[in-house]
Design an enzyme around this catalytic site. Structure first.
Site, PDB file in Angstrom:
ATOM      1  CG  ASP A   1       8.450  47.814-169.123  1.00 29.13           C
ATOM      2  OD1 ASP A   1       9.081  48.091-170.143  1.00 29.13           O
ATOM      3  OD2 ASP A   1       7.284  48.231-168.915  1.00 29.13           O
TER       4      ASP A   1
ATOM      5  NE  ARG B   1      13.397  41.083-176.134  1.00 25.40           N
ATOM      6  CZ  ARG B   1      12.376  40.265-176.256  1.00 25.40           C
ATOM      7  NH1 ARG B   1      12.570  38.985-176.467  1.00 25.40           N
ATOM      8  NH2 ARG B   1      11.134  40.729-176.134  1.00 25.40           N
TER       9      ARG B   1
ATOM     10  NE  ARG C   1      12.627  51.307-177.174  1.00 25.76           N
ATOM     11  CZ  ARG C   1      11.813  52.328-177.061  1.00 25.76           C
ATOM     12  NH1 ARG C   1      12.278  53.552-177.056  1.00 25.76           N
ATOM     13  NH2 ARG C   1      10.522  52.149-177.001  1.00 25.76           N
TER      14      ARG C   1
ATOM     15  CE1 TYR D   1       1.219  51.051-171.989  1.00 22.04           C
ATOM     16  CE2 TYR D   1       2.190  52.540-170.380  1.00 22.04           C
ATOM     17  CZ  TYR D   1       2.127  52.028-171.666  1.00 22.04           C
ATOM     18  OH  TYR D   1       2.979  52.502-172.623  1.00 22.04           O
TER      19      TYR D   1
ATOM     20  NE  ARG E   1      12.666  52.031-172.763  1.00 24.76           N
ATOM     21  CZ  ARG E   1      11.484  51.732-173.306  1.00 24.76           C
ATOM     22  NH1 ARG E   1      10.588  52.653-173.480  1.00 24.76           N
ATOM     23  NH2 ARG E   1      11.209  50.506-173.661  1.00 24.76           N
TER      24      ARG E   1
HETATM   25  O1  CP3 Z   1      16.076  52.898-169.941  1.00 24.22           O
HETATM   26  C1  CP3 Z   1      16.261  51.680-170.070  1.00 24.22           C
HETATM   27  O2  CP3 Z   1      16.766  51.216-171.079  1.00 24.22           O
HETATM   28  C2  CP3 Z   1      15.900  50.764-168.927  1.00 24.22           C
HETATM   29  C3  CP3 Z   1      14.843  49.839-169.187  1.00 24.22           C
HETATM   30  C4  CP3 Z   1      13.433  50.322-169.516  1.00 24.22           C
HETATM   31  C5  CP3 Z   1      12.546  49.549-170.319  1.00 24.22           C
HETATM   32  N1  CP3 Z   1      11.336  50.132-170.291  1.00 24.22           N
HETATM   33  C6  CP3 Z   1      12.895  48.281-170.998  1.00 24.22           C
HETATM   34  C7  CP3 Z   1      12.081  47.829-172.143  1.00 24.22           C
HETATM   35  C8  CP3 Z   1      12.734  51.441-169.088  1.00 24.22           C
HETATM   36  C9  CP3 Z   1      13.210  52.635-168.259  1.00 24.22           C
HETATM   37  C10 CP3 Z   1      11.396  51.309-169.580  1.00 24.22           C
HETATM   38  C11 CP3 Z   1      10.332  52.286-169.280  1.00 24.22           C
HETATM   39  C12 CP3 Z   1       9.051  52.184-169.959  1.00 24.22           C
HETATM   40  N2  CP3 Z   1       8.372  51.061-170.350  1.00 24.22           N
HETATM   41  C13 CP3 Z   1       8.247  53.317-170.260  1.00 24.22           C
HETATM   42  C14 CP3 Z   1       8.577  54.740-169.901  1.00 24.22           C
HETATM   43  C15 CP3 Z   1       9.547  55.360-170.821  1.00 24.22           C
HETATM   44  C16 CP3 Z   1       9.050  55.654-172.221  1.00 24.22           C
HETATM   45  O3  CP3 Z   1       9.627  55.116-173.161  1.00 24.22           O
HETATM   46  O4  CP3 Z   1       8.079  56.436-172.339  1.00 24.22           O
HETATM   47  C17 CP3 Z   1       7.071  52.834-170.882  1.00 24.22           C
HETATM   48  C18 CP3 Z   1       5.932  53.679-171.394  1.00 24.22           C
HETATM   49  C19 CP3 Z   1       7.165  51.404-170.929  1.00 24.22           C
HETATM   50  C20 CP3 Z   1       6.155  50.445-171.446  1.00 24.22           C
HETATM   51  C21 CP3 Z   1       6.703  49.597-172.539  1.00 24.22           C
HETATM   52  N3  CP3 Z   1       7.648  48.605-172.362  1.00 24.22           N
HETATM   53  C22 CP3 Z   1       6.361  49.633-173.916  1.00 24.22           C
HETATM   54  C23 CP3 Z   1       5.386  50.577-174.538  1.00 24.22           C
HETATM   55  C24 CP3 Z   1       7.131  48.623-174.557  1.00 24.22           C
HETATM   56  C25 CP3 Z   1       7.065  48.163-176.003  1.00 24.22           C
HETATM   57  C26 CP3 Z   1       7.748  49.025-176.958  1.00 24.22           C
HETATM   58  C27 CP3 Z   1       9.190  49.389-176.647  1.00 24.22           C
HETATM   59  O5  CP3 Z   1      10.124  48.799-177.165  1.00 24.22           O
HETATM   60  O6  CP3 Z   1       9.366  50.314-175.859  1.00 24.22           O
HETATM   61  C28 CP3 Z   1       7.957  48.043-173.573  1.00 24.22           C
HETATM   62  C29 CP3 Z   1       8.951  46.963-173.800  1.00 24.22           C
HETATM   63  C30 CP3 Z   1      10.336  47.225-173.401  1.00 24.22           C
HETATM   64  N4  CP3 Z   1      10.722  47.749-172.212  1.00 24.22           N
HETATM   65  C31 CP3 Z   1      11.511  46.923-174.173  1.00 24.22           C
HETATM   66  C32 CP3 Z   1      12.611  47.295-173.379  1.00 24.22           C
HETATM   67  C33 CP3 Z   1      14.065  47.159-173.719  1.00 24.22           C
HETATM   68  C34 CP3 Z   1      11.525  46.271-175.554  1.00 24.22           C
HETATM   69  C35 CP3 Z   1      11.211  44.842-175.402  1.00 24.22           C
HETATM   70  C36 CP3 Z   1      12.080  43.929-176.192  1.00 24.22           C
HETATM   71  O7  CP3 Z   1      13.244  43.704-175.846  1.00 24.22           O
HETATM   72  O8  CP3 Z   1      11.552  43.372-177.146  1.00 24.22           O
END
Ligand code: CP3
Length: 341
Positions: A75, A38, A29, A151, A25
């Site tokens: 994602d 974004r 973040r 999911y 991630r």
């Molecule tokens: O590693 C990286 O930074 C690459 C991008 C990436 C995202 N999601 C971007 C994202 C990756 C590899 C993921 C994987 C992902 N997404 C997982 C597996 C890894 C883990 O953390 O367990 C899961 C379970 C998700 C599902 C998901 N996406 C959730 C639960 C959420 C909301 C909460 C959060 O911030 O994680 C997301 C949204 C998401 N995916 C964001 C980002 C940068 C935040 C959204 C925003 O910008 O507001």
């Protein structure tokens, strides 16, 4: 030719001159630069679907944090959408699906996705590959089938994923039918990612830990194994199954290149269980990065010495949390890059 291919060398089990590092991630973040990019999109989904913006935030951590790899910004939930189950990302709450999988008709309605259904990710990978210009490898990814199913059935995040688990206990055949479709979709998708320039790929099984050991082998690892088998001839595959370190030996038997570890396992114990023929990745508790620099150095040194220099990729035990200070992350990355193991 890649100028820095340390991560690929480590994944293939070749000798490295120092420990390579990237962070789960890392794209998004913690970076103010991410939030600025974004803000140019209407919402998260539009952002993910915009290859230029996705490429921009993929490269940011390489420039800003100095990590040894980029991970494509996307994602894991793009797969359910490509199969026919669209999602929304609700601000400050997370993913939400209007429709969920409940019965046979729902599973039957899901299609097997092709890479072409996810052309926006493929385009983003191409742009990122070009933009990186060989500086560091590009990592592709997808969710592991069990985490994706959870999911699709649950419809959102959950502490227990009890609806998804209920589905396994009450409709196991249907669960297998859905896992099979997700697996085939994921294989198509990862092949497309590799063709577009991903140098290695990671499977995220974030909710492995909610299943029993027996269930994990039946509904989780079985499908991961099929993906590894199909993809390993094309690129190194990392399996990150959070909270499932009881399964390390079995995960290593999938023949994956690298196993991602969360912070709940001791490095030496992980090595004993996983064996010598696999690379280990991890496993700093992301919360360590809330501590002062002295504490970060002390704990990181212990971890680096325990893993050793070869067949190891430094990373966190799960993704960065949004409120972690970017300067602490930089400190951690530099400490690892400069440390002489
Ligand atoms: O590693 C990286 O930074 C690459 C991008 C990436 C995202 N999601 C971007 C994202 C990756 C590899 C993921 C994987 C992902 N997404 C997982 C597996 C890894 C883990 O953390 O367990 C899961 C379970 C998700 C599902 C998901 N996406 C959730 C639960 C959420 C909301 C909460 C959060 O911030 O994680 C997301 C949204 C998401 N995916 C964001 C980002 C940068 C935040 C959204 C925003 O910008 O507001």
């Amino acid at each position: 030719m890649l100028k820095n291919d340390l991560i690929l060398k480590a994944a293939r089990g070749e000798q490295v001159e120092r420990v390579p590092i990237w962070l789960m991630r890392q794209a998004g973040r913690i970076l103010p630069e991410y939030r600025a990019t974004r803000a140019k999109a209407k919402n998260f989904i539009e952002f993910v679907k915009n290859p230029e913006l996705a490429c921009e935030v993929t490269i940011q951590p390489v420039d800003i944090l100095g990590v040894d790899a980029a991970i494509i910004f996307s994602d894991i939930l793009v797969i359910p959408e490509a199969m026919g189950l669209p999602y929304q990302m609700i601000e400050a709450k997370g993913p939400w699906f209007e429709n969920t999988i409940k019965n046979k008709a729902d599973v039957d309605a899901m299609r097997i996705a092709n890479a072409g259904d996810l052309d926006y990710v493929i385009q983003a990978l191409r742009l990122a590959k070009q933009g990186l210009n060989g500086r560091v490898p590009l990592i592709g990814f997808c969710g592991a089938p069990w985490t994706i199913l959870s999911y699709m059935v649950e419809g959102s995040g959950s502490k227990t994923f009890s609806k998804a688990k209920q589905f396994l206990y009450t409709q196991p055949e249907l669960a297998h039918a859905l896992l099979d479709k997700i697996t085939k979709s994921s294989i198509n998708y990862l092949k497309g990612q590799i063709e577009a320039g991903a140098d290695m790929v990671q499977l995220f099984d974030s909710w492995a830990g909610v299943l029993s050991e027996k269930q994990y082998y039946e509904f989780g690892l079985k499908y991961i194994s099929q993906i590894v088998e199909a993809i390993k001839p094309l690129a190194p595959v990392t399996v990150f199954a959070k909270d499932a370190h009881y399964a390390l030996k079995k995960i290593s038997e999938t023949n994956c290149s690298t196993i991602g570890l969360d912070w709940t396992i001791d490095p030496a114990k992980a090595r004993t269980e996983a064996g010598k023929n696999v690379t280990l990745q991890g496993n700093t508790d992301p919360c360590l990065l809330y501590a002062d620099e002295k504490t970060i150095s002390k704990e990181t040194e212990i971890m680096l010495k325990a893993f050793g220099k070869q067949r190891y990729i430094c990373n966190l035990g799960h993704g960065l949390y949004p409120d972690i200070d970017k300067e602490k992350v930089k400190f951690f990355v530099n400490f690892v890059k400069e440390f002489k193991v």
